[in-house]
Design a protein around this motif. Structure first.
Motif, mmCIF file in Angstrom:
data_model
loop_
_atom_site.group_PDB
_atom_site.id
_atom_site.type_symbol
_atom_site.label_atom_id
_atom_site.label_comp_id
_atom_site.label_asym_id
_atom_site.label_seq_id
_atom_site.Cartn_x
_atom_site.Cartn_y
_atom_site.Cartn_z
ATOM 1 N N ASP A 49 -0.018 -3.568 0.640
ATOM 2 C CA ASP A 49 0.634 -4.512 0.142
ATOM 3 C C ASP A 49 1.392 -5.643 1.242
ATOM 4 O O ASP A 49 1.036 -6.938 0.938
ATOM 5 C CB ASP A 49 1.756 -4.123 -0.841
ATOM 6 N N PRO A 94 -0.602 2.341 0.214
ATOM 7 C CA PRO A 94 -0.245 1.274 -0.743
ATOM 8 C C PRO A 94 0.958 0.454 -0.001
ATOM 9 O O PRO A 94 0.566 -0.928 -0.295
ATOM 10 C CB PRO A 94 0.402 2.036 -2.073
ATOM 11 N N TYR A 97 -7.585 -8.297 -4.142
ATOM 12 C CA TYR A 97 -6.336 -7.506 -4.329
ATOM 13 C C TYR A 97 -5.369 -8.238 -5.057
ATOM 14 O O TYR A 97 -4.706 -7.563 -5.843
ATOM 15 C CB TYR A 97 -5.865 -7.422 -2.818
ATOM 16 N N SER A 105 0.096 -9.320 1.539
ATOM 17 C CA SER A 105 1.196 -10.206 1.430
ATOM 18 C C SER A 105 1.395 -11.241 2.491
ATOM 19 O O SER A 105 1.762 -12.466 2.309
ATOM 20 C CB SER A 105 2.391 -9.504 1.004
ATOM 21 N N ARG A 118 -3.334 -6.367 -8.242
ATOM 22 C CA ARG A 118 -1.833 -6.114 -8.061
ATOM 23 C C ARG A 118 -1.436 -6.708 -9.349
ATOM 24 O O ARG A 118 -0.262 -6.062 -9.740
ATOM 25 C CB ARG A 118 -1.227 -6.906 -6.870
ATOM 26 N N GLU A 119 -1.781 -7.819 -9.780
ATOM 27 C CA GLU A 119 -1.125 -8.511 -11.054
ATOM 28 C C GLU A 119 -1.337 -7.338 -12.107
ATOM 29 O O GLU A 119 -0.360 -7.334 -13.126
ATOM 30 C CB GLU A 119 -1.850 -9.528 -11.395
ATOM 31 N N GLY A 150 0.119 -3.394 -10.265
ATOM 32 C CA GLY A 150 1.053 -3.168 -9.024
ATOM 33 C C GLY A 150 0.554 -3.025 -7.646
ATOM 34 O O GLY A 150 -0.521 -2.715 -7.545
ATOM 35 N N PRO A 151 1.509 -2.745 -6.764
ATOM 36 C CA PRO A 151 0.945 -2.596 -5.325
ATOM 37 C C PRO A 151 0.729 -0.979 -5.222
ATOM 38 O O PRO A 151 1.645 -0.114 -4.491
ATOM 39 C CB PRO A 151 2.350 -3.031 -4.841
#
Length: 531
Positions: A320, A316, A287, A324, A291-292, A295-296
């Protein structure tokens, strides 16, 4: 075709399903819009419906309609979509089969589902398809010039689709879905999408059409959007589609997502609105890498062959937020519309609080039951389906998956979840995938083995502090390294193949300090075939 059911209040009529009417409307409403893009080019709604109508007419000419069973065997392209719609219009029972299945598995599925006719294409016709049943090649059928005019009214509780399970724990079983269940599931799937597809929407689909790809295809077509079908994951052709904004969403289970992220690492792609991720647990390390790049925007879902639309969903922003927090737990979110979840203990009784047990699901669009070699097996009297998955529901109502009952390892008197061990080992191995299984042992019951896919050169040093910190009975005692872990058509790791490979290529020395000795040097760093 009329049927009545009685309840305590009054006699209630179950209305028939009319797929032909619904599908014909798509051609009238969206005629010249692009419906499908594939390796052959593009196909408009009008062209797609002409092909589907011709297939429905060909089936009718062969006497195939309600009550008859048709297998569809296609790669990801326009023929797969046309055949699916054609079978629906004819009212027959569709059995979608992955062309990657072995001849033996195809025979098993066709026998269990009582397949009478197979729809396929010429390029696949040399794969012994004709030996299984009557064979109709759809690429030899000319598009229809007229609309479908047959009576399309179908008994709502009759079987509409038989979807075979992935067979990771035994011979595949056929989940039987009714026409009513399929119709309801499509509405609920569309209702639960994070954004409404439309004329400018296109979803990228790369996994086998016989599974989730077909469901997403029909949901998007019903909304006037288009689908981009790719036969497998080829990052060199997929990444330009994403970077240029050709597609605004894609379905990418973890195995697919990992391949795309590997190829895109270092880039930033901002054209996608949503990545739908399901079929297997999304690990925190993957994940973070995804995400890098994107994005989220990852939407986590939990689904099974036994139910059409997702069982649970994490949008999403919710996904995220969860990842996180840094938890290694496999949270898959809240029940999707129309789905009820319960957790039962080993005695089949509901658990209280956040206790772990077997995940049970119930819904109006759940399968009617299984077809197996023993015949049809209906759902339990209370309508629940026992998934075989272990999990718990947290204090805010989210489902967390902790493993599969069939995969639980029993070692030294303890029950061990392989997924839990994989989550602990994974971060130390970077991009390498790890799968954990139990090896039969007279001394321990089972010994925990970790198979590592394409490990870094210093993998042993990386794992050393992780292993030292683990609870003793959970710590893997055996390790093998391989070039590729065995996966089925939808990307799930087949643990039984790892166990079989290990015992076939290594000599297992049992006792208080078990070890593996390779039979030959070539057994190290090799690929485990599915056979």
């Amino acid at each position: 075709m009329k049927r009545f059911i009685k309840n305590d209040r009054a006699e209630e009529r179950l209305r028939p399903i009319n797929w032909a009417s619904e599908i014909s409307v798509l051609a009238q409403r969206y005629g010249e819009r692009i419906a499908v893009s594939d390796r052959h080019g593009t196909l408009t709604y009008a062209e797609l419906m002409s092909r589907a109508t011709a297939i429905a007419q060909a089936l009718a000419e062969h006497g195939i309609g309600p009550g008859q069973t048709v297998a569809t065997i296609f790669r990801n392209d326009r023929n797969a979509v046309s055949a699916m719609l054609g079978v629906m219009m004819a009212g027959a029972t569709e059995v979608p089969l992955n062309p990657a299945l072995s001849h033996g598995d195809r025979q098993h599925c066709c026998a269990v589902a009582r397949v009478e006719t197979i729809l396929s294409v010429a390029e696949l016709s040399d794969a012994n398809l004709g030996q299984l049943s009557n064979l109709i090649l759809v690429d030899h059928i000319e598009p229809a010039q007229t609309r479908w005019t047959e009576d399309g009214h179908i008994e709502p509780e009759a079987p509409s689709r038989i979807v075979f399970t992935s067979g990771t724990t035994g011979k595949p079983k056929g989940a039987v879905h009714s026409h009513r269940g399929r119709w309801l599931a499509n509405l609920l799937l569309r209702a639960s999408l994070p954004h409404r597809p439309g004329a400018n929407s296109r979803i990228l689909l790369m996994t086998p059409f016989s599974h989730g790809t077909s469901l997403m295809t029909y949901a998007y077509l019903c909304s006037g959007a288009s689908v981009e079908l790719r036969d497998g994951v080829h990052p060199e052709s997929v990444l330009p589609l994403l970077e240029q904004g050709v597609c605004d969403s894609m379905f990418a289970p973890p195995t697919v997502l990992a391949k795309i992220v590997d190829a895109a690492e270092g880039r930033r792609i901002t054209t996608l609105r949503t990545i739908f991720c399901g079929t297997a647990v999304l690990k925190p390390t993957l994940y973070a890498r995804a995400r890098e790049v994107f994005g989220p925007i990852i939407r986590v879902t939990y689904g099974k062959s036994e139910i059409f639309n997702p069982i649970c969903v994490m949008e999403p922003d919710e996904t995220d937020d969860w990842y996180s927090r840094g938890s290694g737990d496999a949270c898959v979110g809240w029940p999707a519309p129309g789905v009820e979840i319960a957790i039962h203990d080993v005695d089949g009784q509901p658990v209280t609080g956040s206790q772990t047990g077997e995940v049970m699901i119930r819904s109006l669009h759940l399968m009617a039951g299984y077809r197996t070699t023993q015949g049809f097996q209906p759902l339990r009297a209370d309508g629940f389906h026992d998934t075989g998955d272990l999990g718990y529901v947290d204090e805010v109502g989210r489902l967390h998956l902790t493993g599969r009952i069939a995969d639980v390892i029993k070692s030294g008197g303890y029950k061990i979840s392989p997924e839990e061990i994989e989550r602990e080992l994974g971060p130390a191995l970077g991009h390498s995938e790890v799968a954990v299984v139990g090896i039969p042992s007279e001394y321990w019951g089972e010994v925990v083995l970790a198979a590592i896919e394409r490990p870094p050169d210093d993998w042993q040093e990386r794992l050393s502090p992780v292993l030292a910190a683990m609870t003793g009975y959970k710590r893997p005692r055996l390790f093998i390294t391989v070039e590729e872990l065995p996966r089925n058509g939808i990307g799930k790791i087949v643990r039984s193949r790892i166990r079989e490979f290990s015992l076939a290529n290594y000599t297992f020395r049992d006792g208080p300090h078990p070890r593996l000795e390779p039979e030959a040097a070539s057994s190290i760093n090799t690929r485990i075939d599915l056979g």
